[in-house]
Design a protein around this motif. Structure first.
Motif, short mmCIF file in Angstrom:
data_model
loop_
_atom_site.label_atom_id
_atom_site.label_comp_id
_atom_site.label_asym_id
_atom_site.label_seq_id
_atom_site.Cartn_x
_atom_site.Cartn_y
_atom_site.Cartn_z
N PHE A 1 -12.50 -27.48 -3.98
CA PHE A 1 -11.70 -28.13 -5.03
C PHE A 1 -11.74 -29.63 -4.82
O PHE A 1 -12.07 -30.13 -3.74
CB PHE A 1 -10.26 -27.62 -5.02
N GLU A 2 -11.38 -30.34 -5.85
CA GLU A 2 -11.21 -31.80 -5.79
C GLU A 2 -10.17 -32.21 -6.82
O GLU A 2 -10.21 -31.76 -7.97
CB GLU A 2 -12.55 -32.50 -6.07
N GLU A 3 -9.24 -33.05 -6.39
CA GLU A 3 -8.16 -33.53 -7.26
C GLU A 3 -8.24 -35.05 -7.35
O GLU A 3 -8.30 -35.74 -6.32
CB GLU A 3 -6.79 -33.12 -6.71
N ASN A 4 -8.21 -35.54 -8.56
CA ASN A 4 -8.15 -36.98 -8.80
C ASN A 4 -6.68 -37.37 -8.93
O ASN A 4 -6.01 -37.00 -9.90
CB ASN A 4 -8.92 -37.35 -10.07
N LEU A 5 -6.17 -38.12 -7.94
CA LEU A 5 -4.75 -38.48 -7.94
C LEU A 5 -4.41 -39.52 -8.99
O LEU A 5 -3.22 -39.66 -9.36
CB LEU A 5 -4.36 -39.00 -6.55
N LEU A 6 -5.41 -40.23 -9.51
CA LEU A 6 -5.14 -41.25 -10.52
C LEU A 6 -5.07 -40.65 -11.92
O LEU A 6 -4.19 -41.01 -12.71
CB LEU A 6 -6.23 -42.33 -10.47
N THR A 7 -6.01 -39.72 -12.23
CA THR A 7 -6.03 -39.12 -13.57
C THR A 7 -5.39 -37.74 -13.60
O THR A 7 -5.13 -37.22 -14.69
CB THR A 7 -7.48 -39.01 -14.06
N GLY A 8 -5.15 -37.14 -12.46
CA GLY A 8 -4.60 -35.79 -12.42
C GLY A 8 -5.62 -34.70 -12.70
O GLY A 8 -5.25 -33.52 -12.78
N GLU A 9 -6.90 -35.07 -12.83
CA GLU A 9 -7.94 -34.07 -13.10
C GLU A 9 -8.21 -33.25 -11.85
O GLU A 9 -8.34 -33.78 -10.75
CB GLU A 9 -9.21 -34.76 -13.57
N ILE A 10 -8.30 -31.92 -12.01
CA ILE A 10 -8.54 -31.01 -10.91
C ILE A 10 -9.82 -30.23 -11.20
O ILE A 10 -9.98 -29.68 -12.30
CB ILE A 10 -7.36 -30.04 -10.71
N THR A 11 -10.72 -30.18 -10.22
CA THR A 11 -11.99 -29.46 -10.37
C THR A 11 -12.03 -28.33 -9.36
O THR A 11 -11.85 -28.56 -8.16
CB THR A 11 -13.17 -30.40 -10.15
N TRP A 12 -12.21 -27.12 -9.88
CA TRP A 12 -12.39 -25.93 -9.03
C TRP A 12 -13.79 -25.37 -9.28
O TRP A 12 -14.29 -25.42 -10.41
CB TRP A 12 -11.36 -24.86 -9.38
N ASN A 13 -14.40 -24.81 -8.22
CA ASN A 13 -15.61 -24.03 -8.44
C ASN A 13 -15.23 -22.59 -8.78
O ASN A 13 -14.04 -22.21 -8.73
CB ASN A 13 -16.55 -24.10 -7.24
N GLY A 14 -16.24 -21.79 -9.13
CA GLY A 14 -15.94 -20.42 -9.57
C GLY A 14 -15.29 -19.57 -8.51
O GLY A 14 -14.46 -18.70 -8.82
N GLN A 15 -15.59 -19.81 -7.23
CA GLN A 15 -15.02 -19.00 -6.17
C GLN A 15 -13.53 -19.23 -6.02
O GLN A 15 -12.79 -18.33 -5.60
CB GLN A 15 -15.76 -19.30 -4.85
N ASP B 1 -8.22 -50.30 -0.18
CA ASP B 1 -6.89 -50.67 0.34
C ASP B 1 -6.24 -49.53 1.09
O ASP B 1 -5.02 -49.56 1.33
CB ASP B 1 -5.99 -51.11 -0.82
N ASP B 2 -7.02 -48.51 1.48
CA ASP B 2 -6.52 -47.34 2.21
C ASP B 2 -5.46 -46.58 1.44
O ASP B 2 -4.54 -45.99 2.02
CB ASP B 2 -5.96 -47.76 3.58
N ARG B 3 -5.57 -46.60 0.13
CA ARG B 3 -4.66 -45.79 -0.69
C ARG B 3 -5.42 -44.55 -1.16
O ARG B 3 -6.57 -44.64 -1.57
CB ARG B 3 -4.18 -46.60 -1.89
N PRO B 4 -4.75 -43.38 -1.12
CA PRO B 4 -5.44 -42.16 -1.55
C PRO B 4 -5.68 -42.15 -3.05
O PRO B 4 -4.76 -42.39 -3.84
CB PRO B 4 -4.49 -41.05 -1.11
N VAL B 5 -6.92 -41.89 -3.42
CA VAL B 5 -7.28 -41.81 -4.84
C VAL B 5 -7.70 -40.39 -5.22
O VAL B 5 -7.73 -40.06 -6.41
CB VAL B 5 -8.41 -42.79 -5.18
N ALA B 6 -8.00 -39.56 -4.24
CA ALA B 6 -8.42 -38.19 -4.55
C ALA B 6 -8.22 -37.34 -3.31
O ALA B 6 -8.07 -37.83 -2.19
CB ALA B 6 -9.88 -38.15 -5.00
N LEU B 7 -8.19 -36.04 -3.55
CA LEU B 7 -8.11 -35.04 -2.48
C LEU B 7 -9.25 -34.05 -2.68
O LEU B 7 -9.51 -33.62 -3.82
CB LEU B 7 -6.76 -34.31 -2.51
N ARG B 8 -9.89 -33.70 -1.61
CA ARG B 8 -10.93 -32.69 -1.70
C ARG B 8 -10.84 -31.78 -0.49
O ARG B 8 -10.42 -32.20 0.59
CB ARG B 8 -12.32 -33.33 -1.76
N GLY B 9 -11.20 -30.55 -0.71
CA GLY B 9 -11.08 -29.59 0.38
C GLY B 9 -11.58 -28.23 -0.03
O GLY B 9 -12.32 -28.07 -1.00
N ALA B 10 -11.16 -27.22 0.73
CA ALA B 10 -11.65 -25.87 0.52
C ALA B 10 -10.59 -24.87 0.95
O ALA B 10 -9.77 -25.15 1.84
CB ALA B 10 -12.95 -25.63 1.29
N TYR B 11 -10.60 -23.72 0.29
CA TYR B 11 -9.79 -22.56 0.67
C TYR B 11 -10.72 -21.50 1.24
O TYR B 11 -11.87 -21.36 0.79
CB TYR B 11 -9.05 -21.97 -0.54
#
Length: 868
Positions: free
Chosen positions: A486-500, A572-582
């Motif tokens: 997954f990946e989350e854009n903290l600025l736009t709120g857009e969330i991307t998931w793969n099919g799994q 500026d070391d501010r979080p702009v997105a989150l990405r990871g895996a389950y």
């Protein structure tokens, strides 16, 4: 012209084609009819082959009408035969006239004269040379043409240089040019086959010929044949692709396929049953690098090696067949006429409709008409050059100029050349391609497809996309590992998931993804603290974090999950997105639970086994007296015992020993071994040892004691089995009475000799309810040593009992000063590898004393013997 080598002997007669009536040559009156045309050179019967006259009794000459005494059917057959001879004669005359007219044209061009003058010159030259006008015409054509047939003719003549020229020497050139004329004038391939067999191959001994046309799919169609029955030709009209025949071998082998005898090969072929032992030659018929078919020649007998001149003659004839196959279409197996082959323009339109890079190639011939290269006529819009060059650089270039490495290890050029020659398509997956860029070899992997369309070749390649391949590998790895990204854009709120990810959450792909901030709402309430700590580390401390929790899916299923994520920071070391895996770790979780329960059960079992072994050892130590303490003191007798427990506690066994002085003054010595290990064997050992002590006070002999002990073992110990040896020593007399119950016999050491006591019969304890045991008696002298032991002292897994006992005897021959030292030495030199308990009881006889304590004289030992 000089004589060809095969004309030295009488020319072989060609048999008539199968299924046809024997054919006679044209008669003189037919050839002379009407005379030559005006301004032409006459062709007489000497210019063409003349067959033998008709057999006697056929009713007159070839030109006469049927005899009046024949039946109507016979008259009709004779008329048909006469007409057939006339037609063949007319054909031969026409072929000869065609060659003469061609020679006249050569003279008109070279001498600058008219046709009539050229005819006169040809006639005069023939008379001066002493040859026929047809032979001179062929010589003129050969000198002017300088083609493949001319080379073949000169090859024949060179082999006979220096010999006199005879009329037969010119017939080879005449036959070849006559065959060429007939082939060029023929309306179909069938007529070409008849002409080749009649004029060129028949004199070489061939009896049949077949001309095969190669199809685009690799099939073979019989375009023409001569010398075979009509039924045989119809049966072999079509050969499907990939069917191994003599003709197909000729199609795939560049130099042709030569078969000495069909009987020595399993390849099928036309007319095999008619000429089973005959030889075959199948030559590829090709021009300009393209093979149009195969010329198959049949001999009635095994084929002998042919001289090079004959081989070149056959290759020239195959080239003639190729020209005919190129300009004429063979009959199709289907009744539907085939559509026209696409030309280069249509093929370019087809290439533009493909989604893969494609090249349209056309043959590039050299000055001799041979295939030298392929020109890249067109590259489609999807074209991707392995070297990164634009389309304009590649389009119009020669294939070997644009891709010189195509003739290297990949053999791409050879594949294209092969497809163009045979029409058989070529397919290959993951084929290595190499391109030169600034003299640097760049390698690529591609899927290749090559096919022939008309006179063009379509080359398609699909360069393997490494990114797509890695993406496919990643998808399969995520599926097998049950991992979703997954990946989350903290600025736009857009969330991307793969099919799994949707599969892990149990949600349809049309539903919106779940943000990390709402993860606690989908997890078990007991995991809220863990998820909160995970989010604080990720969002506030801006560090990668992981957490394990229980996911509650909409379908009511709870899955154990692990989430791993990291923040993506800007400058500026501010979080702009989150990405990871389950990752679904349910299987791992339940496996760990099962392993933990198994570990607990194993620990409990180990504790019980340890406690059990500890109690067994305590019981054994409580019953067995200390080994290094002297068990009893008897005047004139040394007694020593040794006990060595098993190295592993779980192997605590039932070995036991005893040495006690009875009220009668006798000394009882015994060792025994209860079958098995553990507490059951130890408790049974205690029962048998104490029972034997109690029974010994009755004053019974050793045989009787073992009989009673057998009843105890059978009835009072749960039917255990054991072995034992029991002895009663009388110190006053120096004698030993003993008995055994399936045990190893004691060993007597006398000086430097060590021997086992003679065996006495005795069944092991507990095997049967009642049994009797034999006794043996032995006189012991001063210095004698007697050893009783259990099998733990000598038993080995890789040796027999006899070998182990022999080693014990050799060790026991060395007698240390004391009995204790001797028993210790036996334990040290023991080679046992069974980790079993070991018991040893030993006695050594000293000087016997009288009643007043004085030593008594020893009796002569000469009379000592062993009594069984």
């Amino acid at each position: 012209m000089s004589r060809p080598p095969y004309e030295d002997a009488a020319p072989p007669e060609r048999p008539a084609p199968l299924g046809d009536a024997p054919s006679d040559g044209p008669p003189d009156d037919v050839l002379a009819a009407d005379g030559p045309p005006a301004g032409a050179v006459s062709v007489t019967a000497a210019d063409t082959p003349v067959a033998a006259p008709p057999p006697a009794g056929t009713g007159g000459t070839a030109g006469s009408e049927p005899s009046g005494d024949l039946s109507p059917v016979g008259r009709l057959a004779a008329t048909v035969e006469r007409l057939r001879r006339e037609v063949r004669a007319a054909q031969a005359e026409a072929e000869g006239r065609a060659l003469v007219e061609l020679a006249k044209g050569v003279l008109v061009e070279r001498l600058g004269c008219g046709p009539a003058a050229a005819a006169r010159h040809l006639t005069e030259l023939a008379e001066q040379a002493g040859v026929t006008p047809l032979e001179l015409a062929v010589d003129v054509i050969n000198q002017s043409a300088q083609d493949r047939l001319s080379e073949v003719t000169l090859g024949f003549l060179d082999t006979v240089a220096g010999r006199a020229r005879a009329a037969e020497d010119a017939e080879a050139a005449v036959r070849l040019r006559t065959a060429e004329s007939g082939a060029l004038a023929a309306q179909d391939t069938q007529a070409v086959a008849d002409s080749l067999l009649q004029h060129a191959l028949g004199p070489l001994g061939a009896v049949a010929v077949a001309i095969w046309a190669a199809g685009p799919d690799g099939s073979l169609t019989l375009a023409g044949s001569a010398g075979f029955a009509p039924g045989e030709s119809a049966r072999w009209h079509y050969v499907p692709p990939d069917v191994a025949t003599v003709a197909r071998r000729g199609l795939t082998e560049r130099t042709g396929h030569w078969v000495e005898s069909l009987a020595r090969t399993s390849l099928p072929s036309i007319g095999r049953h008619l000429f089973p032992d005959g030889g075959r030659v199948a030559l590829p018929a090709g021009t300009g690098g393209r093979v149009h078919g195969v010329l198959e020649i049949v001999w009635p007998a095994p084929l002998v090696p042919q001289p090079p001149q004959v081989v070149r003659q056959m290759e020239a004839l195959a080239e003639l067949c190729a020209h005919t196959l190129e300009t004429s279409r063979p009959p199709q197996a289907s009744e539907r006429p085939p559509g026209p082959l696409p030309d280069a323009t249509e093929l370019m339109d087809l290439a533009e409709g493909l989604h893969d890079p494609a090249l349209v190639l056309v043959p590039h011939l050299d000055s001799t008409g041979g295939l030298a290269d392929f020109r890249i006529q067109h590259v489609n819009s999807r074209f991707l050059d392995p070297a990164g060059r634009p389309r304009a650089v590649v389009n119009g270039a020669l294939l070997l100029e644009a891709y010189p490495m195509a003739a290297g290890e990949s053999e791409l050029f050879q594949r294209v050349e092969r497809v163009y020659a045979t029409g058989e398509p070529f397919r290959a997956r993951r084929m290595g391609l190499t391109a030169l860029v600034d003299e640097v070899a760049l390698a690529a992997t591609a899927d290749i497809s090559i096919s022939r369309h008309g006179s063009c070749v379509l080359l398609i390649w699909r360069i393997e996309d490494e990114t797509a391949r890695l993406a496919s590998l990643l998808q399969n790895a995520q599926r097998l590992g049950r991992i979703g990204g997954f990946e989350e854009n903290l600025l736009t709120g857009e969330i991307t998931w793969n099919g799994q990810m949707f599969a892990l959450y149990g949600r349809p792909e049309s539903s919106p993804p779940v943000p990390l901030e709402r993860l606690a709402a989908h997890a078990h309430p007991d995991d809220a603290v863990t998820i909160g700590r995970f989010l604080r580390t990720l969002l506030h401390h801006r560090r990668p974090a992981s957490a394990a929790f229980r996911l509650q899916r909409p379908d009511g299923v709870t899955r154990h999950m692990r989430v791993v994520a990291e923040p993506v920071l800007d400058t500026d070391d501010r979080p702009v997105a989150l990405r990871g895996a389950y990752q679904d770790i349910s299987s791992q979780h339940w496996t760990e639970v099962a392993l933990a329960a198994t570990r607990d059960q194993l620990a409990h079992t180990e504790q019980q086994a340890h406690e059990r072994n500890r109690l067994t050892l305590q019981l054994q130590h409580a019953i067995m007296p200390p080994a290094h303490n002297t068990p009893l003191e008897v005047p004139g007798l040394q007694v020593a015992v040794r006990y060595r427990p098993a190295e592993e506690e779980q192997l605590v066994g039932g070995d036991w020993y005893d040495a006690v002085r009875l009220p009668s003054g006798l000394v009882m010595l015994c060792v025994g071994d209860v079958a098995g290990h553990g507490i059951e064997a130890a408790t049974s050992m205690v029962v048998l040892r104490n029972a034997l002590r109690g029974l010994a006070v009755t004053g019974a002999g050793p045989g009787q004691l073992l009989s009673w002990l057998n009843m105890v073992a059978h009835h009072l110990t749960g039917a255990v089995t054991a072995t034992a040896v029991c002895g009663l020593y009388d110190p006053a007399r120096g004698t030993l009475r003993w008995a055994r119950a399936g045990h190893l016999p004691p060993v007597l050491v006398n000086g430097e000799a060590a021997v086992p006591l003679p065996l006495v019969k005795g069944l092991l304890l507990g095997a049967v309810p009642e049994t009797r045991y034999e006794e043996g008696e032995l006189d012991l002298a001063a210095g004698d040593t007697l050893l009783m032991y259990t099998d733990g002292l000598i038993e080995r897994r890789d040796r027999s009992v006899e070998e182990s006992l022999s080693h014990l005897l050799s060790t026991a021959r060395t007698v240390p000063p004391t009995l204790d030292q001797q028993l210790d030495r036996l334990l040290v030199h023991s080679r046992s590898d069974t980790d079993d308990d070991t018991c040893i009881v030993g006695i050594r006889v000293g000087p016997r004393t009288s009643d007043d304590g004085e030593p008594r004289d020893e009796e002569s030992r000469a009379g000592e013997s062993l009594h069984a």
